[in-house]
Design a protein around this motif. Sequence first.
Motif, PDB file in Angstrom:
ATOM      1  N   THR A 107       0.855  -1.184   0.000  1.00  0.00           N
ATOM      2  CA  THR A 107       0.000   0.000   0.000  1.00  0.00           C
ATOM      3  C   THR A 107       0.890   1.232   0.000  1.00  0.00           C
ATOM      4  O   THR A 107       1.712   1.415   0.901  1.00  0.00           O
ATOM      5  CB  THR A 107      -0.922   0.022   1.231  1.00  0.00           C
ATOM      6  OG1 THR A 107      -1.799  -1.110   1.176  1.00  0.00           O
ATOM      7  CG2 THR A 107      -1.753   1.288   1.261  1.00  0.00           C
ATOM      8  N   ASN A 109       1.512   5.618  -1.430  1.00  0.00           N
ATOM      9  CA  ASN A 109       0.889   6.846  -1.953  1.00  0.00           C
ATOM     10  C   ASN A 109       1.196   7.034  -3.443  1.00  0.00           C
ATOM     11  O   ASN A 109       0.657   7.936  -4.077  1.00  0.00           O
ATOM     12  CB  ASN A 109       1.305   8.073  -1.150  1.00  0.00           C
ATOM     13  CG  ASN A 109       2.806   8.335  -1.170  1.00  0.00           C
ATOM     14  OD1 ASN A 109       3.496   8.048  -2.145  1.00  0.00           O
ATOM     15  ND2 ASN A 109       3.326   8.893  -0.081  1.00  0.00           N
ATOM     16  N   SER A 131      -2.979   4.974  -2.803  1.00  0.00           N
ATOM     17  CA  SER A 131      -3.892   5.933  -2.182  1.00  0.00           C
ATOM     18  C   SER A 131      -4.050   7.139  -3.102  1.00  0.00           C
ATOM     19  O   SER A 131      -3.095   7.862  -3.366  1.00  0.00           O
ATOM     20  CB  SER A 131      -3.337   6.379  -0.819  1.00  0.00           C
ATOM     21  OG  SER A 131      -3.209   5.266   0.051  1.00  0.00           O
ATOM     22  N   ASP A 133      -7.140   9.990  -3.566  1.00  0.00           N
ATOM     23  CA  ASP A 133      -8.477  10.442  -3.190  1.00  0.00           C
ATOM     24  C   ASP A 133      -9.144  11.302  -4.252  1.00  0.00           C
ATOM     25  O   ASP A 133     -10.365  11.452  -4.249  1.00  0.00           O
ATOM     26  CB  ASP A 133      -8.409  11.247  -1.881  1.00  0.00           C
ATOM     27  CG  ASP A 133      -7.828  10.435  -0.739  1.00  0.00           C
ATOM     28  OD1 ASP A 133      -8.110   9.226  -0.676  1.00  0.00           O
ATOM     29  OD2 ASP A 133      -7.081  11.005   0.087  1.00  0.00           O
ATOM     30  N   ASP A 169      -7.210   3.323  -3.770  1.00  0.00           N
ATOM     31  CA  ASP A 169      -7.885   3.532  -2.488  1.00  0.00           C
ATOM     32  C   ASP A 169      -8.242   5.005  -2.365  1.00  0.00           C
ATOM     33  O   ASP A 169      -7.353   5.874  -2.330  1.00  0.00           O
ATOM     34  CB  ASP A 169      -6.983   3.130  -1.317  1.00  0.00           C
ATOM     35  CG  ASP A 169      -6.772   1.625  -1.245  1.00  0.00           C
ATOM     36  OD1 ASP A 169      -7.562   0.884  -1.861  1.00  0.00           O
ATOM     37  OD2 ASP A 169      -5.813   1.194  -0.566  1.00  0.00           O
TER      38      ASP A 169
END
Length: 283
Positions: A107, A109, A131, A133, A169
């Motif tokens: 996982t 960024n 990640s 958003d 994610d």
Amino acid sequence: MKQFLFEILRDKEEEFRTERFDFKIPSLRVSLVSRCNENCFYCHNEGIPRKASSSILTGDVLSAIYSLREYGLKKVKFTGGEPLLFKDLKNLLYKVKHIAELDIFITTNGTLLKKRLKDLSPNMVNKISVSLDTLDRETYKFITGRDLLGEVLEGLDILKKNGYDVEIDAVLLKGLNTNKKCLHKMISYCANNEFNLQFIELSDKAGGRYYGKYYADPVKTLGKAGIDFNPGKANDRQFFNIDGATVTLCRSVRDLSESSGGTVGRCGGLRLTPDGFLKDFFY
């Protein structure tokens, strides 16, 4: 490695073992480093104080994984901080893959994917979760404190071209990425690139000020995008197929009995912190 590192295993075995249930630890979440090159305002940093500066030793990770095999370990997920800041990542992945037949997940960024791609391989890493958003540059800068969206998108393009299994994610943040246009833009991006997409409910570990301001109810939010969310379903994960993209809703776990798989599922594993401590799922 700390001598008391595995005392938790003996204690938990006595606590959970029953006549009909053999003690299992199906997964291990390893925080390789406490540092991160971004500063997302909602990040709980795996329960590690943000001011901490630590990095686990490769030998400690291997010892933990080797010891946990007898408890049914099947999956290892590497996180941080930012796991791609871990200098010995290539060597670690190679050795973990040769300890046992384990599924390996990372996982990240995504900002360092291009730089560290040479240390990765789709033959060693089963899935990389990135990640992300938002696809809006200014919103990205506001959330992460860094102007690195371009680097993330470039890294994702490289992963796609090299055949990696990729999951995006996206934490639902009220007023930042929860309107219908933003939701469909993210879904379309993932569908066009054959990425899986996971919408994540904001955790109350984000802190009272941020949680109160940016918490978005998943039922109402995803309803805007036409996702047939079932609010009466207790399970913390629900799956949908939208425009060719596999979309998952991941809800915060407040009751272990309602989590995916209970004590042997999503919350049934352990966490290994950068300073060498084994902890349970909850922060």
